[in-house]
Design a protein around this motif. Structure first.
Motif, mmCIF file in Angstrom:
data_model
loop_
_atom_site.group_PDB
_atom_site.id
_atom_site.type_symbol
_atom_site.label_atom_id
_atom_site.label_comp_id
_atom_site.label_asym_id
_atom_site.label_seq_id
_atom_site.Cartn_x
_atom_site.Cartn_y
_atom_site.Cartn_z
ATOM 1 N N ILE A 107 0.843 -1.198 0.000
ATOM 2 C CA ILE A 107 0.000 0.000 0.000
ATOM 3 C C ILE A 107 0.875 1.243 0.000
ATOM 4 O O ILE A 107 0.659 2.184 -0.775
ATOM 5 N N ARG A 108 1.880 1.259 0.850
ATOM 6 C CA ARG A 108 2.745 2.433 0.987
ATOM 7 C C ARG A 108 3.488 2.734 -0.315
ATOM 8 O O ARG A 108 3.547 3.885 -0.756
ATOM 9 N N THR A 109 4.039 1.707 -0.962
ATOM 10 C CA THR A 109 4.803 1.959 -2.192
ATOM 11 C C THR A 109 3.884 2.310 -3.365
ATOM 12 O O THR A 109 4.229 3.144 -4.193
ATOM 13 N N ARG A 110 2.711 1.709 -3.418
ATOM 14 C CA ARG A 110 1.780 2.051 -4.500
ATOM 15 C C ARG A 110 1.253 3.473 -4.321
ATOM 16 O O ARG A 110 1.069 4.194 -5.294
ATOM 17 N N TYR A 111 1.021 3.855 -3.071
ATOM 18 C CA TYR A 111 0.620 5.235 -2.805
ATOM 19 C C TYR A 111 1.755 6.180 -3.205
ATOM 20 O O TYR A 111 1.513 7.232 -3.805
ATOM 21 N N GLY A 112 2.987 5.802 -2.911
ATOM 22 C CA GLY A 112 4.129 6.608 -3.328
ATOM 23 C C GLY A 112 4.178 6.775 -4.839
ATOM 24 O O GLY A 112 4.441 7.870 -5.354
ATOM 25 N N ALA A 113 3.901 5.703 -5.578
ATOM 26 C CA ALA A 113 3.877 5.785 -7.042
ATOM 27 C C ALA A 113 2.758 6.718 -7.512
ATOM 28 O O ALA A 113 2.946 7.499 -8.457
ATOM 29 N N PHE A 114 1.620 6.638 -6.850
ATOM 30 C CA PHE A 114 0.513 7.554 -7.152
ATOM 31 C C PHE A 114 0.978 9.003 -6.951
ATOM 32 O O PHE A 114 0.712 9.869 -7.785
ATOM 33 N N LEU A 139 11.944 -4.884 -3.288
ATOM 34 C CA LEU A 139 11.992 -4.482 -4.700
ATOM 35 C C LEU A 139 10.978 -3.391 -5.012
ATOM 36 O O LEU A 139 11.255 -2.502 -5.824
ATOM 37 N N GLU A 140 9.802 -3.443 -4.359
ATOM 38 C CA GLU A 140 8.791 -2.409 -4.586
ATOM 39 C C GLU A 140 9.326 -1.036 -4.187
ATOM 40 O O GLU A 140 9.050 -0.036 -4.842
ATOM 41 N N LEU A 141 10.091 -1.009 -3.112
ATOM 42 C CA LEU A 141 10.686 0.241 -2.648
ATOM 43 C C LEU A 141 11.740 0.722 -3.645
ATOM 44 O O LEU A 141 11.807 1.909 -3.968
ATOM 45 N N THR A 142 12.555 -0.184 -4.135
ATOM 46 C CA THR A 142 13.575 0.177 -5.125
ATOM 47 C C THR A 142 12.920 0.729 -6.383
ATOM 48 O O THR A 142 13.389 1.724 -6.955
ATOM 49 N N LEU A 143 11.818 0.120 -6.812
ATOM 50 C CA LEU A 143 11.092 0.628 -7.984
ATOM 51 C C LEU A 143 10.535 2.030 -7.726
ATOM 52 O O LEU A 143 10.601 2.900 -8.598
ATOM 53 N N LEU A 144 10.000 2.241 -6.538
ATOM 54 C CA LEU A 144 9.483 3.569 -6.198
ATOM 55 C C LEU A 144 10.611 4.594 -6.227
ATOM 56 O O LEU A 144 10.449 5.688 -6.779
ATOM 57 N N ARG A 145 11.739 4.247 -5.656
ATOM 58 C CA ARG A 145 12.882 5.168 -5.682
ATOM 59 C C ARG A 145 13.309 5.464 -7.116
ATOM 60 O O ARG A 145 13.673 6.603 -7.444
ATOM 61 N N ALA A 146 13.266 4.463 -7.991
ATOM 62 C CA ALA A 146 13.617 4.674 -9.402
ATOM 63 C C ALA A 146 12.613 5.600 -10.075
ATOM 64 O O ALA A 146 12.997 6.481 -10.857
ATOM 65 N N ARG A 147 11.332 5.447 -9.765
ATOM 66 C CA ARG A 147 10.303 6.331 -10.337
ATOM 67 C C ARG A 147 10.533 7.776 -9.911
ATOM 68 O O ARG A 147 10.396 8.705 -10.717
ATOM 69 N N ILE A 148 10.867 7.954 -8.649
ATOM 70 C CA ILE A 148 11.146 9.303 -8.144
ATOM 71 C C ILE A 148 12.375 9.871 -8.845
ATOM 72 O O ILE A 148 12.379 11.041 -9.256
ATOM 73 N N ALA A 149 13.400 9.056 -9.020
ATOM 74 C CA ALA A 149 14.613 9.515 -9.709
ATOM 75 C C ALA A 149 14.301 9.924 -11.144
ATOM 76 O O ALA A 149 14.810 10.951 -11.627
ATOM 77 N N VAL A 150 13.475 9.162 -11.830
ATOM 78 C CA VAL A 150 13.081 9.526 -13.200
ATOM 79 C C VAL A 150 12.329 10.856 -13.191
ATOM 80 O O VAL A 150 12.585 11.737 -14.017
ATOM 81 N N ALA A 151 11.410 11.020 -12.250
ATOM 82 C CA ALA A 151 10.641 12.264 -12.170
ATOM 83 C C ALA A 151 11.552 13.467 -11.932
ATOM 84 O O ALA A 151 11.257 14.574 -12.396
ATOM 85 N N ARG A 152 12.644 13.236 -11.234
ATOM 86 C CA ARG A 152 13.607 14.314 -10.961
ATOM 87 C C ARG A 152 14.718 14.391 -12.008
ATOM 88 O O ARG A 152 15.643 15.177 -11.861
ATOM 89 N N LYS A 153 14.621 13.542 -13.017
ATOM 90 C CA LYS A 153 15.615 13.468 -14.092
ATOM 91 C C LYS A 153 16.998 13.095 -13.561
ATOM 92 O O LYS A 153 18.019 13.532 -14.094
#
Length: 183
Positions: A107-114, A139-153
């Motif tokens: 729930i926490r990581t999916r909310y983070g992706a949202f 791994l879900e946390l690592t994916l969330l961190r990667a999404r945030i990194a992409v959003a920040r370029k």
């Protein structure tokens, strides 16, 4: 081993092995009698996995009429609302799911992706911090961190994080997509 005498356990088994349609078929045969709220949870998740998000949302809402304190039903309602581009409804259900299940990493990581999709990166960072306390190697946390990194370029960081996931799950479609975007 799943008990064949417990219809809900069998329905859950079919979800676990990647056959949401069989889960729905079993639930339609009357598997919902022992625990109605759990049956609504399974039905909603199966519909979401089949891409029938509006139906999944409606089933989650019906289940919440029976059990308004079901964290999983709020979570499934949040996901379905998010997929259907209804951010206010998704936000409300994510918030309630987290209030009911604060230690649920999914729930926490999916909310983070949202939150990343909503361009609310500071709030997504808070979800990362809280998720790290639950399981810093998930791994879900690592994916969330990667999404945030992409959003920040932050391309190098995003690529490194995506590849960390791919090292464990070479077919992870989200990690493959994030790695390609970062490249």
């Amino acid at each position: 081993m799943t008990s064949t005498s417990d219809p809900l356990a069998m329905a859950e088994h079919w979800l676990d092995v990647g056959n949401p349609q069989r889960c729905l078929d079993l639930l339609a045969e009357g598997a919902s009698e022992p625990d109605q709220a759990r049956a609504f949870e399974l039905r909603s998740l199966a519909l979401i996995r089949l891409g029938r998000r509006q139906e999944g949302y409606e089933v989650a809402l019906r289940g919440l009429e029976i059990d308004p304190d079901s964290g999983p039903l709020h979570f499934y309602a949040a996901q379905a609302a998010d997929f259907s581009r209804r951010p206010k409804e998704a936000e409300r259900h994510f918030q309630r799911a987290l209030a009911l299940c604060p230690s649920d990493l999914a729930i926490r990581t999916r909310y983070g992706a949202f939150l990343v999709d909503e361009k609310r990166l500071a709030e997504a960072d808070r979800q990362v911090t809280q998720a790290r306390e639950l399981d810093p190697e998930a791994l879900e946390l690592t994916l969330l961190r990667a999404r945030i990194a992409v959003a920040r370029k932050g391309w190098e960081q995003a690529r490194a994080l995506a590849r960390r996931v791919l090292a464990e799950e070479p077919d992870n479609s989200e990690a493959l997509q994030l790695d390609a975007v970062a490249a």
